[in-house]
Design an enzyme around this catalytic site. Structure first.
Site, PDB file in Angstrom:
ATOM      1  N   GLU A 123      75.772 -65.101  -6.304  1.00 17.91           N
ATOM      2  CA  GLU A 123      75.873 -64.913  -7.758  1.00 17.91           C
ATOM      3  C   GLU A 123      76.703 -65.973  -8.466  1.00 17.91           C
ATOM      4  O   GLU A 123      76.405 -66.326  -9.602  1.00 17.91           O
ATOM      5  CB  GLU A 123      76.387 -63.508  -8.085  1.00 17.91           C
ATOM      6  CG  GLU A 123      75.466 -62.380  -7.613  1.00 17.91           C
ATOM      7  CD  GLU A 123      74.060 -62.400  -8.237  1.00 17.91           C
ATOM      8  OE1 GLU A 123      73.852 -63.091  -9.257  1.00 17.91           O
ATOM      9  OE2 GLU A 123      73.165 -61.719  -7.686  1.00 17.91           O
ATOM     10  N   HIS A 129      68.585 -67.193 -14.927  1.00 17.40           N
ATOM     11  CA  HIS A 129      69.420 -66.708 -13.831  1.00 17.40           C
ATOM     12  C   HIS A 129      68.567 -66.317 -12.621  1.00 17.40           C
ATOM     13  O   HIS A 129      68.831 -66.751 -11.497  1.00 17.40           O
ATOM     14  CB  HIS A 129      70.239 -65.506 -14.326  1.00 17.40           C
ATOM     15  CG  HIS A 129      71.114 -64.883 -13.293  1.00 17.40           C
ATOM     16  ND1 HIS A 129      72.458 -65.173 -13.181  1.00 17.40           N
ATOM     17  CD2 HIS A 129      70.843 -63.992 -12.314  1.00 17.40           C
ATOM     18  CE1 HIS A 129      72.967 -64.487 -12.166  1.00 17.40           C
ATOM     19  NE2 HIS A 129      72.007 -63.749 -11.621  1.00 17.40           N
ATOM     20  N   GLU A 130      67.540 -65.537 -12.866  1.00 14.75           N
ATOM     21  CA  GLU A 130      66.711 -65.081 -11.732  1.00 14.75           C
ATOM     22  C   GLU A 130      65.969 -66.254 -11.096  1.00 14.75           C
ATOM     23  O   GLU A 130      65.800 -66.300  -9.878  1.00 14.75           O
ATOM     24  CB  GLU A 130      65.745 -63.980 -12.166  1.00 14.75           C
ATOM     25  CG  GLU A 130      66.391 -62.756 -12.835  1.00 14.75           C
ATOM     26  CD  GLU A 130      67.642 -62.236 -12.158  1.00 14.75           C
ATOM     27  OE1 GLU A 130      67.786 -62.390 -10.927  1.00 14.75           O
ATOM     28  OE2 GLU A 130      68.512 -61.678 -12.869  1.00 14.75           O
ATOM     29  N   GLY A 156      69.247 -56.289 -15.483  1.00 14.88           N
ATOM     30  CA  GLY A 156      68.631 -57.237 -16.402  1.00 14.88           C
ATOM     31  C   GLY A 156      67.459 -57.892 -15.698  1.00 14.88           C
ATOM     32  O   GLY A 156      66.355 -57.972 -16.220  1.00 14.88           O
ATOM     33  N   GLY A 157      67.738 -58.340 -14.495  1.00 10.64           N
ATOM     34  CA  GLY A 157      66.694 -58.946 -13.696  1.00 10.64           C
ATOM     35  C   GLY A 157      67.026 -58.836 -12.226  1.00 10.64           C
ATOM     36  O   GLY A 157      68.188 -58.630 -11.861  1.00 10.64           O
ATOM     37  N   MET A 158      66.003 -58.934 -11.403  1.00 10.79           N
ATOM     38  CA  MET A 158      66.195 -58.940  -9.947  1.00 10.79           C
ATOM     39  C   MET A 158      65.278 -60.021  -9.387  1.00 10.79           C
ATOM     40  O   MET A 158      64.070 -60.023  -9.636  1.00 10.79           O
ATOM     41  CB  MET A 158      65.858 -57.558  -9.365  1.00 10.79           C
ATOM     42  CG  MET A 158      65.955 -57.496  -7.848  1.00 10.79           C
ATOM     43  SD  MET A 158      67.657 -57.741  -7.248  1.00 10.79           S
ATOM     44  CE  MET A 158      67.319 -58.620  -5.732  1.00 10.79           C
ATOM     45  N   TYR A 185      80.362 -63.359 -10.059  1.00  4.17           N
ATOM     46  CA  TYR A 185      79.574 -64.105 -11.043  1.00  4.17           C
ATOM     47  C   TYR A 185      80.429 -65.129 -11.788  1.00  4.17           C
ATOM     48  O   TYR A 185      80.169 -66.332 -11.755  1.00  4.17           O
ATOM     49  CB  TYR A 185      78.991 -63.153 -12.101  1.00  4.17           C
ATOM     50  CG  TYR A 185      77.881 -62.265 -11.613  1.00  4.17           C
ATOM     51  CD1 TYR A 185      76.557 -62.580 -11.865  1.00  4.17           C
ATOM     52  CD2 TYR A 185      78.139 -61.093 -10.914  1.00  4.17           C
ATOM     53  CE1 TYR A 185      75.518 -61.776 -11.456  1.00  4.17           C
ATOM     54  CE2 TYR A 185      77.106 -60.270 -10.482  1.00  4.17           C
ATOM     55  CZ  TYR A 185      75.803 -60.617 -10.753  1.00  4.17           C
ATOM     56  OH  TYR A 185      74.788 -59.809 -10.330  1.00  4.17           O
ATOM     57  N   GLN A 216      63.920 -51.139  -5.779  1.00  2.00           N
ATOM     58  CA  GLN A 216      65.066 -52.028  -5.956  1.00  2.00           C
ATOM     59  C   GLN A 216      65.795 -52.046  -4.618  1.00  2.00           C
ATOM     60  O   GLN A 216      66.343 -51.037  -4.205  1.00  2.00           O
ATOM     61  CB  GLN A 216      65.971 -51.515  -7.079  1.00  2.00           C
ATOM     62  CG  GLN A 216      67.350 -52.151  -7.143  1.00  2.00           C
ATOM     63  CD  GLN A 216      67.322 -53.651  -7.368  1.00  2.00           C
ATOM     64  OE1 GLN A 216      66.485 -54.171  -8.106  1.00  2.00           O
ATOM     65  NE2 GLN A 216      68.216 -54.388  -6.716  1.00  2.00           N
TER      66      GLN A 216
HETATM   67  N1  BES Z   1      70.754 -59.897  -8.030  1.00  6.20           N
HETATM   68  C1  BES Z   1      71.260 -59.444  -9.267  1.00  6.20           C
HETATM   69  C2  BES Z   1      71.118 -57.961  -9.476  1.00  6.20           C
HETATM   70  C3  BES Z   1      71.832 -57.109  -8.437  1.00  6.20           C
HETATM   71  C4  BES Z   1      73.096 -57.399  -7.996  1.00  6.20           C
HETATM   72  C5  BES Z   1      71.195 -55.989  -7.947  1.00  6.20           C
HETATM   73  C6  BES Z   1      73.711 -56.590  -7.044  1.00  6.20           C
HETATM   74  C7  BES Z   1      71.815 -55.179  -7.012  1.00  6.20           C
HETATM   75  C8  BES Z   1      73.073 -55.479  -6.551  1.00  6.20           C
HETATM   76  C9  BES Z   1      70.596 -60.178 -10.447  1.00  6.20           C
HETATM   77  O1  BES Z   1      70.294 -61.501 -10.171  1.00  6.20           O
HETATM   78  C10 BES Z   1      71.583 -60.198 -11.581  1.00  6.20           C
HETATM   79  O2  BES Z   1      72.633 -60.719 -11.393  1.00  6.20           O
HETATM   80  N2  BES Z   1      71.215 -59.624 -12.723  1.00  6.20           N
HETATM   81  C11 BES Z   1      72.054 -59.600 -13.897  1.00  6.20           C
HETATM   82  C12 BES Z   1      71.655 -60.645 -14.881  1.00  6.20           C
HETATM   83  C13 BES Z   1      72.466 -61.871 -14.873  1.00  6.20           C
HETATM   84  C14 BES Z   1      72.091 -62.762 -16.051  1.00  6.20           C
HETATM   85  C15 BES Z   1      73.954 -61.700 -14.781  1.00  6.20           C
HETATM   86  C16 BES Z   1      71.869 -58.267 -14.615  1.00  6.20           C
HETATM   87  O3  BES Z   1      71.085 -57.461 -14.162  1.00  6.20           O
HETATM   88  O4  BES Z   1      72.529 -58.055 -15.617  1.00  6.20           O
HETATM   89 ZN    ZN Z   2      72.028 -62.675  -9.919  1.00  5.36          ZN
END
Ligand code: BES
Ligand code: ZN
Length: 608
Positions: free
Chosen positions: A319, A296-297, A269-271, A382, A141
């Site tokens: 975001e 989202h991803e 949730g996702g990357m 976000y 990650q």
């Molecule tokens: N890029 C982010 C995950 C992230 C943010 C990793 C900051 C490390 C540092 C990913 O796109 C994300 O925002 N995931 C969210 C899901 C989304 C639907 C809000 C999550 O993991 O909950």
């Molecule tokens: Zn994101």
């Protein structure tokens, strides 16, 4: 296909990198790594192609980011000539940023070869133990500033690189990277190429026993063989989502888009790793109700991966846009009611958070100097970011905003930009052309001031409002639970139902549980909400489930808030400590750090 950023800044731009891309810039990385599961270590070489920038003083060294890496040797060379051993030094270690690797550069050399290995302090890596029917596995990650713990490079999102890699694994597992696959004649050697320039936080690697199912023409899913079919069903709409996004914002530029389902330890949730989104298995709800994370991803393929935040203070550009596009994709696929429900739930969470967040953390263009880049990862970028875009949409009209965003992605494609660059572009290409509409939106306040500052759009969901009414009626003891018609309820409605409850008496919790079986719930979002309520109400029958959830799932969004709730309960601190001790082996370093922070200082203002 590869675009160089137009202008390079003369000064260091990014507080979260010790590198000197304004003098000598890394442009390409070639990895040759061996995955050693026995020692939980990656070792091999990174060959960096570098480019001197205009005005770079003669004799300037190359400075790279590293954190907890063991550097064995460094060579420099001019392409195609012989390499020369370099007398590298390691600078002072900063607890957040790591240790700069300083490489003296002989005039004309444009390649640096680093032999290195990772250590137990490699925060990007999570080594998973073998389990029944499962060999050992590994995933990385990188976001925000963890790539430097497994690759020595200039780990700033303002630096864009292409890469290629050769990864040697033991038998019985495969390696996947967020890149194109290249043929290999050895079944233990996997080769990759990333021809598009990306920020280093998007480099990623996963090694394990993954099965593959094709989803569409350019989409597929990788997962453990035991869940790959349910994953393929859950994410079957991937291709349709790409088409919906392309209709709005122009072609998908990365070729393939595959989804990799990781073990439940995965901290997000996702990357949005390019070409290969990484996701938590908790998205597999059996009813496709959590695929907003997939949307989202995917949206990051435009906002984030194509047009990237230049520093972590500009994280809202990644975001906020992505959260906005996510809802637009939900609307395209599932209709406006579902999109509104998700928007409304997001706004609700933001408003709740804003009440306890210090003013300086409520700003989109946040100052993170001296802080961990991760500290900026709250709902603010976000939800406030997407709220700002919805406000613009409302002022200028959807059609104009869509055209503007499409142009914005094209204009800055494969570049990393600052908030100031965005503001200038917005001014020129949207606000100036629509002065009346522009006068309605205080853009500066949205981006630079705390709070919501000004009236923001209300997002109403009649479906959610109806659910809230039902919850109130039950709470007032005017109606039994059995009189509520929950037949058609989706995850969103269940979430609103639970979230609108005050802290309940234990017998009222038991009543809910007896009727709706929340403790046995398999939908992770609903279960999470129920467990939060159970901690608040000290509802003992859910505690075993809480313990097993904390001990098996590592998604930060669920786990950190549960520990926080535990610390608030009477005598809860000891219980939280004990549960953390039992469960931390399952967690990725980013989650361990978040939980440690909140256990050390539970009353500190929280960000999630
Ligand atoms: N890029 C982010 C995950 C992230 C943010 C990793 C900051 C490390 C540092 C990913 O796109 C994300 O925002 N995931 C969210 C899901 C989304 C639907 C809000 C999550 O993991 O909950
Ligand atoms: Zn994101």
């Amino acid at each position: 296909m590869q675009h160089e950023p137009l202008e390079q800044p003369a000064q260091r731009l990014d507080h979260h990198s010790l590198g000197n891309p304004h003098q000598i810039r890394v442009t390409h990385v070639k990895l040759n790594l061996v995955v050693d599961f026995d020692n939980e270590q990656l070792h091999g070489t990174a060959t960096l192609r570098v480019k001197r920038q205009l005005g770079c003083p003669a004799g300037a060294p190359l400075i790279l980011d590293t954190k907890n890496l063991t550097i064995q040797s460094v060579w420099t060379r001019r392409k195609y000539s012989r390499k020369r051993l370099a007398n590298f030094t390691l600078g002072q270690t900063d607890a957040i940023l790591g240790t700069p690797l300083v490489v003296p550069m002989v005039e004309g050399s444009d390649e640096v070869i680093i032999a290195y290995q990772t250590t137990a302090g490699a925060d990007a890596l999570q080594w998973m133990p073998a389990a029944e029917n499962k060999p050992k596995s590994l995933f990385t990650q990188g976001e925000a500033i963890l790539t430097r713990t497994w690759v020595p490079l200039q780990d700033s999102p303002s630096v864009r690189i292409t890469y290629e890699a050769q990864v040697t694994t033991p038998s019985g597992v495969i390696a996947l990277m967020s890149a194109q696959h290249r043929p290999s004649s050895n079944k233990n050697v996997f080769r990759f190429k990333m021809p598009y320039c990306i920020p280093p936080y998007l480099m990623s690697l996963a090694v394990g026993n993954f099965a593959f199912r094709k989803l569409g023409r350019r989409t597929g899913v990788y997962a453990d063989p035991s869940i790959v079919d349910s994953a393929a069903w859950e994410f079957a709409q991937a291709e349709e989502m790409i088409e919906a996004a392309e209709k709005l914002y122009g072609p998908y530029r990365w070729g393939r888009w595959d989804i990799l389902v990781l073990p439940a330890s995965f901290p997000f949730g996702g990357m949005e790793n390019p070409l290969l989104t990484f996701v938590t298995p908790t998205l597999i709800a059996g009813d496709r109700s959590l695929v907003n994370v997939i949307a989202h991803e995917l949206a990051h393929s435009w906002s984030g991966n194509l047009v990237t935040n230049a520093t972590w203070s500009d994280f809202w550009l990644n975001e906020g846009f992505t959260r906005y596009v996510e809802d637009r994709l939900q609307e395209a696929l599932f209709g406006v009611e579902r999109a509104h429900m998700e928007t409304a739930l997001g706004v609700e969470s933001l408003l709740e958070l804003m009440q306890r967040l210090p003013a300086s953390d409520q700003i989109l263009h946040i100052n993170l100097e001296g802080r961990d880049a991760d500290d900026g990862c709250t709902l603010v970028p976000y939800e406030k970011g997407s709220m700002f875009l919805r406000t613009l949409e409302n002022a200028v009209g959807r059609k104009k905003l869509d055209i503007f965003i499409h142009q914005y992605f094209d204009h800055f494609a494969f570049q990393s930009i600052t908030t100031a660059q965005f503001e200038e572009y917005l001014q020129e290409h949207l606000l100036k052309l629509n002065p009346q509409a522009a006068a309605q939106v205080n853009v500066h306040a949205w981006i630079h001031d705390p709070g919501l500052g000004q009236p923001h759009l209300e997002v109403k969901s009649s479906q959610l409002e109806a659910v809230e009414t039902e919850a109130k009626i039950w709470d007032n003891r005017e109606k039994p639970l059995t009189a509520i018609n929950t037949q058609q309820w989706s995850t969103h409605e269940w979430l609103r139902f639970l979230r609108s409850m005050p802290t309940l008496q234990q017998e009222r919790m038991a009543e809910l549980d007896a009727t709706f079986h929340f403790t046995e719930q398999t939908n992770a979002e609903i279960l999470f909400q129920w467990l939060v309520m159970s901690v608040r109400s000290d509802y003992e029958p859910a505690f075993d489930r809480l313990k097993s959830f904390l001990g098996s799932v590592g998604r930060r969004k669920f786990i950190a808030p549960l520990y926080r709730e535990l610390t608030k309960a009477p005598n809860g601190m000891a219980r939280a400590q004990e549960l953390f001790k039992q469960s931390r082996g399952v967690y990725h370093s980013t989650l361990i750090q978040s939980v440690q922070k909140l256990l050390a200082n539970p009353s500190a203002p929280t960000t999630d």
